[in-house]
Enzyme design. Structure first.
Site, PDB file in Angstrom:
ATOM      1  N   CYS A 120      -4.787 -23.100  53.107  1.00 43.80           N
ATOM      2  CA  CYS A 120      -6.042 -23.819  53.368  1.00 43.80           C
ATOM      3  C   CYS A 120      -6.119 -25.177  52.676  1.00 43.80           C
ATOM      4  O   CYS A 120      -6.784 -26.091  53.167  1.00 43.80           O
ATOM      5  CB  CYS A 120      -7.226 -22.968  52.926  1.00 43.80           C
ATOM      6  N   HIS A 254     -11.986 -28.562  55.419  1.00 41.65           N
ATOM      7  CA  HIS A 254     -11.310 -27.432  56.049  1.00 41.65           C
ATOM      8  C   HIS A 254     -12.375 -26.606  56.752  1.00 41.65           C
ATOM      9  O   HIS A 254     -13.415 -26.282  56.166  1.00 41.65           O
ATOM     10  CB  HIS A 254     -10.587 -26.617  54.969  1.00 41.65           C
ATOM     11  N   ASN A 284     -11.367 -21.237  62.632  1.00 44.05           N
ATOM     12  CA  ASN A 284     -10.737 -21.540  61.345  1.00 44.05           C
ATOM     13  C   ASN A 284      -9.235 -21.410  61.566  1.00 44.05           C
ATOM     14  O   ASN A 284      -8.704 -20.312  61.667  1.00 44.05           O
ATOM     15  CB  ASN A 284     -11.220 -20.551  60.282  1.00 44.05           C
TER      16      ASN A 284
END
Length: 342
Positions: A120, A254, A284
């Site tokens: 991430c 993110h 995501n």
């Protein structure tokens, strides 16, 4: 504290790629329960996910993004002296997937190629490594590829992860130039079990519990980590660069969760219009979600100053604050089903 201002660089272009296959979360009500699905859509903000077909990898997505970017820039392949592949979805344990991509892209044997095992937080970390290589000398052009296929390591029975994650790849071209980037990078390995795949590697090669081959997520722990760590990261990055909130045109987070991102923006005092979101229709997709949001939402008809923020698995978090110059190619496309790459 791992902070650095690195001058003498320029972002030449960014390209992103998602799979053409789309899954509508609202159509998953029969499988996971209509109430649970609606909850994920309303809170996390994920209505649609782009998911790879069997046999398609993060490297395939990055290859497509890189090919389109190299063509658009007109870069000779021999001019690329560094290739970084940031991923936690490699094609192989060995060799490094960067070596595979090096061959696919037809790069010179004078090009350094290696993998970075980050998720991430990978986009700002990858930019930092590429910028440091340019600043150190010996490089004029570097490709930083960042790709993930979280759909390949979620448990289909776990709606909390399966409904949240999609897949994406990216390619960012950097070269020597007159711009400067500011970076802040952090790690807290004590929180590593908040997002983890316990089995499959050499700590537990063949786990007795097959669920340990899939992603496990402690949602509450990750939420608390994000709310605690990201606001100081924004403030520290602004201070390092000598800028105020209003000096930054876009804060590209993110795309972890819509509720979390809205909470972060409010806590950091960021105008909502400067916090773009793409989670609704690309989900995501791990660290590459930063690049996907950049290519889809940034207006590059004028010079822009952007802060790029990655945070999550590790636990790891980082930022990059840098200019994107007017006319910089920002490309986004889809990858149709393809035969396995040779």
């Amino acid at each position: 504290m791992a902070q650095a201002r690195i001058p003498g660089i320029r972002v030449a272009g960014v390209s992103t790629c998602v799979p053409a296959r789309r899954i509508d979360n609202l159509a998953e009500g029969e499988r996971y329960g209509a109430d649970e699905v609606r909850k994920v859509v309303s809170m996390a903000g994920v209505r649609q996910r782009h998911v790879v077909d069997e046999g398609t990898t993060a490297a395939d997505l990055c290859r497509d993004a890189a090919e389109r970017l190299l063509t658009r820039l007109g870069w000779e392949r021999d001019s690329v002296t560094g290739l970084l592949f940031v991923t936690q979805s490699p094609d192989y344990f060995l060799p490094s997937t960067a070596c595979v991509l090096h061959a696919w892209l037809g790069l010179s044997d004078r090009c350094a190629a290696f993998d970075l095992g980050l998720g991430c937080s990978g986009y700002p970390y990858g930019l930092y490594v590429a910028a440091a290589m340019l600043r150190a000398g010996g490089h004029q052009r570097i490709l930083m590829l960042h790709g993930e296929t979280p759909s390949r390591f979620t448990d289909p029975a776990d709606h909390a992860t399966t409904l949240l994650f999609g897949d994406a790849g990216s390619a960012t071209a950097l070269e020597t130039g007159d711009d400067e980037a500011a970076f802040c990078l952090h790690t807290d390995g004590a929180g590593r079990e908040g997002l983890i795949i316990r089995g499959g590697a050499f700590r537990d090669r063949h786990p007795a519990d097959p669920r340990h081959l899939a992603l496990e997520m402690d949602g509450a722990a990750i939420f608390n980590f994000t709310i605690k760590r990201v606001p100081p990261l924004v403030a520290d990055t602004l201070a390092l660069a000598g800028k105020s909130v209003d000096d930054v045109d876009q804060y590209v987070f993110h795309q972890s969760n819509r509720f979390i991102m809205k909470h972060l923006a409010k806590k950091c005092g960021l105008p909502e219009a400067r916090v773009p979101m793409t989670i609704e229709d690309t989900a995501n997709c791990g660290g590459p979600s930063v690049a996907v949001t950049l290519t889809r939402m940034l207006d590059s008809t004028h010079d822009r100053t952007v802060m790029l923020l990655g945070y999550g698995v590790g636990l790891s978090w980082g930022s990059a604050l840098l200019p994107i110059r007017a006319g910089t190619p920002l490309l986004h496309g889809e990858l149709a089903a393809l035969e396995a790459s040779a």
